[in-house]
Design a protein around this motif. Sequence first.
Motif, PDB file in Angstrom:
ATOM      1  N   LEU A   1      56.226  39.817  60.261  1.00 60.10           N
ATOM      2  CA  LEU A   1      56.324  41.257  60.005  1.00 60.10           C
ATOM      3  C   LEU A   1      57.474  41.872  60.799  1.00 60.10           C
ATOM      4  CD1 LEU A   1      55.011  43.729  58.600  1.00 60.10           C
ATOM      5  CD2 LEU A   1      53.656  44.041  60.678  1.00 60.10           C
ATOM      6  N   LEU A   2      57.589  41.512  62.075  1.00 56.53           N
ATOM      7  CA  LEU A   2      58.663  42.049  62.911  1.00 56.53           C
ATOM      8  C   LEU A   2      60.035  41.585  62.426  1.00 56.53           C
ATOM      9  CD1 LEU A   2      57.059  41.699  66.454  1.00 56.53           C
ATOM     10  CD2 LEU A   2      57.498  43.817  65.191  1.00 56.53           C
ATOM     11  N   LEU A   3      60.140  40.320  62.017  1.00 55.39           N
ATOM     12  CA  LEU A   3      61.417  39.812  61.503  1.00 55.39           C
ATOM     13  C   LEU A   3      61.803  40.518  60.197  1.00 55.39           C
ATOM     14  CD1 LEU A   3      61.083  35.976  62.215  1.00 55.39           C
ATOM     15  CD2 LEU A   3      62.612  37.616  63.347  1.00 55.39           C
ATOM     16  N   ALA A   4      60.804  40.808  59.352  1.00 54.71           N
ATOM     17  CA  ALA A   4      61.093  41.527  58.104  1.00 54.71           C
ATOM     18  C   ALA A   4      61.593  42.936  58.402  1.00 54.71           C
ATOM     19  CB  ALA A   4      59.834  41.574  57.229  1.00 54.71           C
ATOM     20  N   PHE A   5      60.961  43.618  59.374  1.00 55.25           N
ATOM     21  CA  PHE A   5      61.444  44.944  59.766  1.00 55.25           C
ATOM     22  C   PHE A   5      62.856  44.853  60.343  1.00 55.25           C
ATOM     23  CE2 PHE A   5      57.146  46.978  59.726  1.00 55.25           C
ATOM     24  CZ  PHE A   5      57.512  48.137  59.070  1.00 55.25           C
ATOM     25  N   ALA A   6      63.108  43.814  61.165  1.00 54.64           N
ATOM     26  CA  ALA A   6      64.435  43.644  61.764  1.00 54.64           C
ATOM     27  C   ALA A   6      65.489  43.393  60.693  1.00 54.64           C
ATOM     28  CB  ALA A   6      64.406  42.491  62.762  1.00 54.64           C
ATOM     29  N   LYS A   7      65.169  42.546  59.709  1.00 53.30           N
ATOM     30  CA  LYS A   7      66.104  42.272  58.608  1.00 53.30           C
ATOM     31  C   LYS A   7      66.435  43.559  57.861  1.00 53.30           C
ATOM     32  CE  LYS A   7      66.085  40.336  53.949  1.00 53.30           C
ATOM     33  NZ  LYS A   7      65.998  41.655  53.284  1.00 53.30           N
ATOM     34  N   ASN A   8      65.400  44.321  57.510  1.00 56.17           N
ATOM     35  CA  ASN A   8      65.631  45.550  56.766  1.00 56.17           C
ATOM     36  C   ASN A   8      66.404  46.568  57.602  1.00 56.17           C
ATOM     37  OD1 ASN A   8      64.338  44.621  54.446  1.00 56.17           O
ATOM     38  ND2 ASN A   8      62.333  45.321  55.123  1.00 56.17           N
ATOM     39  N   GLY A   9      66.119  46.608  58.914  1.00 58.44           N
ATOM     40  CA  GLY A   9      66.853  47.511  59.788  1.00 58.44           C
ATOM     41  C   GLY A   9      68.323  47.130  59.895  1.00 58.44           C
ATOM     42  N   TYR A  10      68.590  45.829  60.003  1.00 53.89           N
ATOM     43  CA  TYR A  10      69.977  45.357  60.059  1.00 53.89           C
ATOM     44  C   TYR A  10      70.712  45.703  58.762  1.00 53.89           C
ATOM     45  CZ  TYR A  10      73.952  42.170  59.972  1.00 53.89           C
ATOM     46  OH  TYR A  10      75.215  41.646  59.866  1.00 53.89           O
ATOM     47  N   GLU A  11      70.080  45.454  57.631  1.00 58.32           N
ATOM     48  CA  GLU A  11      70.722  45.747  56.343  1.00 58.32           C
ATOM     49  C   GLU A  11      70.956  47.248  56.178  1.00 58.32           C
ATOM     50  OE1 GLU A  11      69.227  41.933  53.678  1.00 58.32           O
ATOM     51  OE2 GLU A  11      68.175  43.848  53.461  1.00 58.32           O
ATOM     52  N   TYR A  12      70.030  48.050  56.696  1.00 57.85           N
ATOM     53  CA  TYR A  12      70.197  49.507  56.620  1.00 57.85           C
ATOM     54  C   TYR A  12      71.407  49.950  57.446  1.00 57.85           C
ATOM     55  CZ  TYR A  12      69.155  54.483  56.951  1.00 57.85           C
ATOM     56  OH  TYR A  12      69.234  55.854  56.903  1.00 57.85           O
ATOM     57  N   ALA A  13      71.545  49.339  58.632  1.00 60.51           N
ATOM     58  CA  ALA A  13      72.643  49.718  59.533  1.00 60.51           C
ATOM     59  C   ALA A  13      73.999  49.249  59.024  1.00 60.51           C
ATOM     60  CB  ALA A  13      72.376  49.160  60.929  1.00 60.51           C
ATOM     61  N   THR A  14      74.033  48.091  58.365  1.00 61.34           N
ATOM     62  CA  THR A  14      75.315  47.505  57.943  1.00 61.34           C
ATOM     63  C   THR A  14      75.614  47.696  56.457  1.00 61.34           C
ATOM     64  OG1 THR A  14      74.287  45.353  57.470  1.00 61.34           O
ATOM     65  CG2 THR A  14      75.096  45.731  59.716  1.00 61.34           C
ATOM     66  N   HIS A  15      74.630  48.150  55.688  1.00 61.15           N
ATOM     67  CA  HIS A  15      74.782  48.313  54.234  1.00 61.15           C
ATOM     68  C   HIS A  15      75.170  47.006  53.547  1.00 61.15           C
ATOM     69  CE1 HIS A  15      74.320  52.593  54.705  1.00 61.15           C
ATOM     70  NE2 HIS A  15      75.359  52.652  55.528  1.00 61.15           N
ATOM     71  N   SER A  16      74.683  45.887  54.084  1.00 64.70           N
ATOM     72  CA  SER A  16      74.968  44.585  53.470  1.00 64.70           C
ATOM     73  C   SER A  16      73.709  43.732  53.488  1.00 64.70           C
ATOM     74  CB  SER A  16      76.088  43.865  54.232  1.00 64.70           C
ATOM     75  OG  SER A  16      75.707  43.636  55.573  1.00 64.70           O
ATOM     76  N   ALA A  17      73.540  42.915  52.443  1.00 69.35           N
ATOM     77  CA  ALA A  17      72.357  42.058  52.334  1.00 69.35           C
ATOM     78  C   ALA A  17      72.565  40.767  53.114  1.00 69.35           C
ATOM     79  CB  ALA A  17      72.080  41.747  50.867  1.00 69.35           C
TER      80      ALA A  17
END
Length: 199
Positions: free
Chosen positions: A146-162
């Motif tokens: 769950l934490l890794l999924a939140f971290a992934k989504n947070g990173y993608e939100y910050a960088t606008h890249s998948a």
Amino acid sequence: MSSSPFLKKQLPWVSLCVAALMSLIYLLVPFGSPLFDSLSLRQSEPFQVITWLTGNLSHSDGNHLFWNLAALLLLGFFIEQESRWLMLCALLVGFVAIDIWFFIQTRFQQYVGLSGALNTILVCALYTLRKPGHWLRGNEILWLVLLLAFAKNGYEYATHSALFSNTRWPTTPSFHIVGMLAGCGLVCLWWRLRFGKEN
């Protein structure tokens, strides 16, 4: 000769039906066709109620569809072993949360795909995989996922890249975060409603 315990588990009919509908839409309504646009969520037409469903079930390309199908079938299998009602609720809550967010946010003018609602389904799947008895002990791996999924989504939100996918349309991480938050809310409500029945 006894059959495998895996084969004894019930088929995830809800997930299979949604997957079949997604595949049918993809085959019959290709990207770029006029009908594809009319099945998409569009900021210019917020009151086309059918698109609140079809926008989540339509996909821009084969890669987009494949990964969403794979995740839906895997996560749906886990959820439906515990409750088909939970799977139906996850789809409903995920779709509604994503649809509402689409018309609140201003970055995207058009949206298709299941990935936002899949994040709601992910949280519900982690809930169904828990070991009962203690909210943390024995469930550390699920919390880590769950934490890794939140971290992934947070990173993608910050960088606008998948991080892991490459689709025709740009990634929509804010939708993924909204889907996860909707899933957390649903799981809390589901747990409260069933708390008296759990050991």
